[in-house]
Motif scaffolding. Structure first.
Motif, PDB file in Angstrom:
ATOM      1  N   PRO A  89      85.533  -6.158 -59.725  1.00 43.97           N
ATOM      2  CA  PRO A  89      86.985  -6.309 -59.888  1.00 43.97           C
ATOM      3  C   PRO A  89      87.585  -5.431 -60.974  1.00 43.97           C
ATOM      4  O   PRO A  89      88.624  -4.794 -60.770  1.00 43.97           O
ATOM      5  N   ASP A  90      86.957  -5.368 -62.146  1.00 43.58           N
ATOM      6  CA  ASP A  90      87.519  -4.555 -63.222  1.00 43.58           C
ATOM      7  C   ASP A  90      87.434  -3.067 -62.898  1.00 43.58           C
ATOM      8  O   ASP A  90      88.318  -2.291 -63.278  1.00 43.58           O
ATOM      9  N   ASN A  91      86.374  -2.659 -62.221  1.00 38.49           N
ATOM     10  CA  ASN A  91      86.257  -1.257 -61.831  1.00 38.49           C
ATOM     11  C   ASN A  91      87.323  -0.885 -60.802  1.00 38.49           C
ATOM     12  O   ASN A  91      87.883   0.205 -60.835  1.00 38.49           O
ATOM     13  N   ALA A  92      87.604  -1.805 -59.877  1.00 38.58           N
ATOM     14  CA  ALA A  92      88.660  -1.564 -58.892  1.00 38.58           C
ATOM     15  C   ALA A  92      90.016  -1.457 -59.572  1.00 38.58           C
ATOM     16  O   ALA A  92      90.840  -0.598 -59.233  1.00 38.58           O
ATOM     17  N   THR A  93      90.256  -2.326 -60.551  1.00 40.59           N
ATOM     18  CA  THR A  93      91.522  -2.289 -61.291  1.00 40.59           C
ATOM     19  C   THR A  93      91.673  -0.967 -62.027  1.00 40.59           C
ATOM     20  O   THR A  93      92.740  -0.342 -62.008  1.00 40.59           O
ATOM     21  N   GLU A 144      87.698   2.126 -74.374  1.00 43.58           N
ATOM     22  CA  GLU A 144      89.102   2.195 -73.968  1.00 43.58           C
ATOM     23  C   GLU A 144      89.274   3.105 -72.761  1.00 43.58           C
ATOM     24  O   GLU A 144      90.022   2.799 -71.833  1.00 43.58           O
ATOM     25  N   ARG A 145      88.583   4.210 -72.788  1.00 43.88           N
ATOM     26  CA  ARG A 145      88.678   5.158 -71.679  1.00 43.88           C
ATOM     27  C   ARG A 145      88.109   4.559 -70.400  1.00 43.88           C
ATOM     28  O   ARG A 145      88.584   4.847 -69.296  1.00 43.88           O
ATOM     29  N   GLN A 146      87.106   3.708 -70.533  1.00 46.60           N
ATOM     30  CA  GLN A 146      86.488   3.111 -69.356  1.00 46.60           C
ATOM     31  C   GLN A 146      87.416   2.142 -68.635  1.00 46.60           C
ATOM     32  O   GLN A 146      87.190   1.824 -67.468  1.00 46.60           O
ATOM     33  N   LEU A 147      88.478   1.680 -69.319  1.00 40.58           N
ATOM     34  CA  LEU A 147      89.465   0.840 -68.650  1.00 40.58           C
ATOM     35  C   LEU A 147      90.267   1.637 -67.632  1.00 40.58           C
ATOM     36  O   LEU A 147      90.890   1.070 -66.732  1.00 40.58           O
ATOM     37  N   VAL A 148      90.265   2.961 -67.776  1.00 41.86           N
ATOM     38  CA  VAL A 148      90.958   3.841 -66.838  1.00 41.86           C
ATOM     39  C   VAL A 148      89.956   4.556 -65.937  1.00 41.86           C
ATOM     40  O   VAL A 148      90.197   4.747 -64.746  1.00 41.86           O
TER      41      VAL A 148
END
Length: 642
Positions: free
Chosen positions: A556-560, A416-420
């Motif tokens: 893409p997900d890392n940029a988001t 979850e934290r990795q989404l931020v």
């Protein structure tokens, strides 16, 4: 001119940290701190004022704990103004050089805090029409804070009226996202909470104001819960009267927050806004606020939760002045673009060395594929940390106390934290971002590619030694009274500066190493461009994400996640700008003092660490023995634009 309400709320956290660092140090550490302080001046009058101010502010923060309360705002306006008057009585000419620096830092800090309160009031004016029931919550909490006797029947009636106000606001805004219905903007609630209709034109609610209001409602729920828990169970009459009205009021607030988020702001409502506080980033020492942590709304592949709160050109100029950065936002974007162009040129050189010609994106893809197997990332991080420390020791670049070498730690980051935070964060504990078994195959691959061997090698030292861990270690031992003046231009700038210096000293041994370091430097250039572009109203969050993918080469997900982290309310507007710009400031100062042989590398770096986290222009004033005046303003042009 608009500014985040949440800047002030970070004050309580900061003071708690200041107080804990002053009180909880072991005896040996205190001796180090006292020795370094004694060496500053025989008697630094301003230091004593700052220490008293820190203690007083801690008392007030614990007493006026609601960051949004009008009573808190009024009390802190009085507090900061009084301390500014106290400081004005000091004879500046009689101060030692260190005392003059402290005077200017304290003056700058107090002026900035007062401006923050003014901006907080302006932001509140934007949100207040959407939360007319806030007054009731504040009145109830003020009664508790004053320790007045509670009038339980009256409190039950107030809560019941508040529920009607909440329902009325939902009906008022129910015509659709961003508009009011026939009970329009000029409707005013009666004392019993019913809206008195009046012919009014529909109004638009800006998305970022609605999103900010959702966070405010969460804060109000926290305050109301604390008020209720204070009496409930201890006062049987209170519980008899208030339990059911409170439960209904809390549910109404939650429902209104969901409605405001989804129907007005257009953002899916997540668990983080349930009124129990957020779970946002904790890693990079960014200031927290009412909006912080709303990233629990985040879902892989989805950027709809990223709203942000752009503050505009004038507010950016105020913030830059406070940070002692004498450039306009537009000039800083020019600097970032110049640095980005340099990085692209160096990327092409490394790409040629790998056989990819000038197509550095192909070379970057090659480097992204050089990751370790699952379960091996902690070992990699440990080895990279040791490698960096050995490099520093061999060149006698900075003093590393034995205890600092011994006490850094490692922890794995949750999915979850990795989404931020898609990349590791650091300090005394380095938080390692790497995929877990619960992630999808695509998410695992993005995480491993984004945290490959050479990307990690370029920044482990940023997080640990000589970066954030060493900084924190020294900050708690040298001039900790300067903690209120903490700035990311020193905090993040110091860690980033080492990336610049280590490049010059030959730390990257291979083309892959160089690409890893260049990727992060390009990333920091991009942060300046997209964060200032967003706050100037020139870029949307989606454009920021696309910029990172297309210009820097992010997954893409890392940029988001990076853009979400920048705009979710956990960091001040200039925080992401501060990495490269702070690094360039120290880099320029290094050329001025070390390249000229006026100081050795070790003396230069040790001296900076012993001044604590302050604007780097003031560090320069100290190291160059600059003559300062009481009306000093920032004027150091550390980067040539020609």
């Amino acid at each position: 001119m608009r500014k985040r309400i949440q800047f002030i709320s970070g004050l309580a956290v900061l003071v708690a940290l200041v107080n804990s660092s002053l009180v909880a140090l072991p005896v040996r550490t205190r001796a180090i701190s006292n020795t370094s302080a004694a060496a500053d001046t025989p008697a630094n009058e301003v230091r004593h004022l700052i220490e008293s101010y820190n203690a007083d502010r801690g008392n007030l923060n614990r007493t006026y704990s609601d960051a949004l309360s009008p009573a808190r705002r009024i009390r802190f306006q009085e507090f900061f103004a009084q301390w500014r008057d106290n400081l004005a009585k000091v004879n500046f000419q009689s101060l030692t050089p260190d005392g003059r620096v402290d005077y200017l830092l304290f003056k700058n800090h107090l002026n900035h805090e007062l401006r923050q309160l003014d901006e907080q009031a302006k932001q509140w004016t934007e949100s207040e029409p959407l939360i007319p029931f806030a007054k009731t919550v504040f009145e109830l909490d003020d009664t508790r804070r004053r320790m007045d006797s509670v009038d339980a029947p009256k409190a039950a009636a107030q809560l019941t009226a508040m529920i009607k106000q909440v329902d009325s606001m939902r009906r008022t805004l129910g015509a659709g996202p961003g508009s009011r219905s026939e009970e329009g903007a000029d409707s005013k609630p009666n004392p019993d909470g019913e809206a008195k209709s009046k012919q009014a034109e529909p109004i638009k609610v800006k998305k970022h104001v609605a999103n900010r209001t959702v966070a405010t409602i969460a804060s109000l729920r926290n305050t109301l819960r604390a008020w209720f828990d204070y009496y409930n169970g201890y006062d049987p009459i209170f519980s008899w009267w208030v339990s059911e009205p409170y439960k209904s009021a809390d549910q109404a607030l939650q429902a209104y927050a969901t409605f405001m988020s989804e129907k007005v702001a257009g953002v899916r409502f997540g668990d983080a806004t349930d009124g129990r506080g957020g779970a946002g980033p904790e890693g990079d020492r960014g200031p927290r606020g009412p909006q912080a942590g709303r990233s629990a709304n985040a879902r892989p592949g989805d950027s709809s939760d990223i709203v942000g709160d752009p503050i505009g050109h004038d507010a950016l100029m105020v913030e830059l002045a406070s940070e002692m950065i004498p450039y306009t936002p537009e000039e800083l974007i020019v600097i970032a673009n110049k640095e980005l162009t340099w990085c692209e040129t160096e990327m092409k050189k490394a790409s040629r060395d790998l056989g990819y010609g000038d197509d550095w994106r192909k070379a970057l893809e090659h480097v992204k594929g050089l990751y370790v197997d699952p379960g091996k990332q902690p070992e990699l991080i440990r080895n990279l940390a040791v490698e960096a420390i050995n490099f520093l020791d061999q060149r006698d670049l900075v003093t590393i106390p034995p205890l600092a070498r011994e006490t850094w730690r490692m922890q794995m980051m949750t999915p979850e934290r990795q989404l931020v935070s898609p990349f590791f964060l650091g300090g005394e504990t380095i938080l390692v971002s790497y995929p877990t078994n619960t992630m999808s195959h695509e998410q695992k691959m993005m995480s491993m590619r984004g945290n490959n061997i050479h990307f990690a090698r370029a920044t482990v030292h940023h997080e640990l030694i000589p970066g954030h861990h060493l900084q924190g270690f020294m900050n708690s031992r040298y001039k900790p009274y300067r903690s209120p003046f903490r700035t990311p231009f020193w905090g993040e700038g110091w860690a980033l500066y080492w990336e610049l210096l280590l490049w010059d000293l030959g730390f990257p041994k291979t083309p892959e190493n160089r690409i890893g370091m260049l990727f992060w430097r390009m990333h920091r250039c991009a942060r300046i461009i997209f964060s200032l572009g967003f706050h100037l109203g020139q870029m949307t969050p989606k454009q920021c994400i696309d910029f990172l993918v297309q210009r820097v080469g992010h997954e893409p997900d890392n940029a988001t996640a990076e853009v979400r982290r920048s705009f979710n309310g956990s960091y001040a507007p200039l925080y992401q700008v501060a990495y490269l710009l702070g690094g360039l400031q120290i880099y320029s100062l290094h050329k001025e003092l070390v390249d000229s042989k006026k100081m050795t590398n070790r003396a230069f770096h040790d001296a900076i660490l012993q001044e604590n986290s302050i604007p780097i222009e003031m560090v320069r004033a100290i190291l160059t023995k600059q003559k300062l005046t009481s009306d000093y303003t920032s004027n150091w042009k550390f980067y040539g634009l020609q």
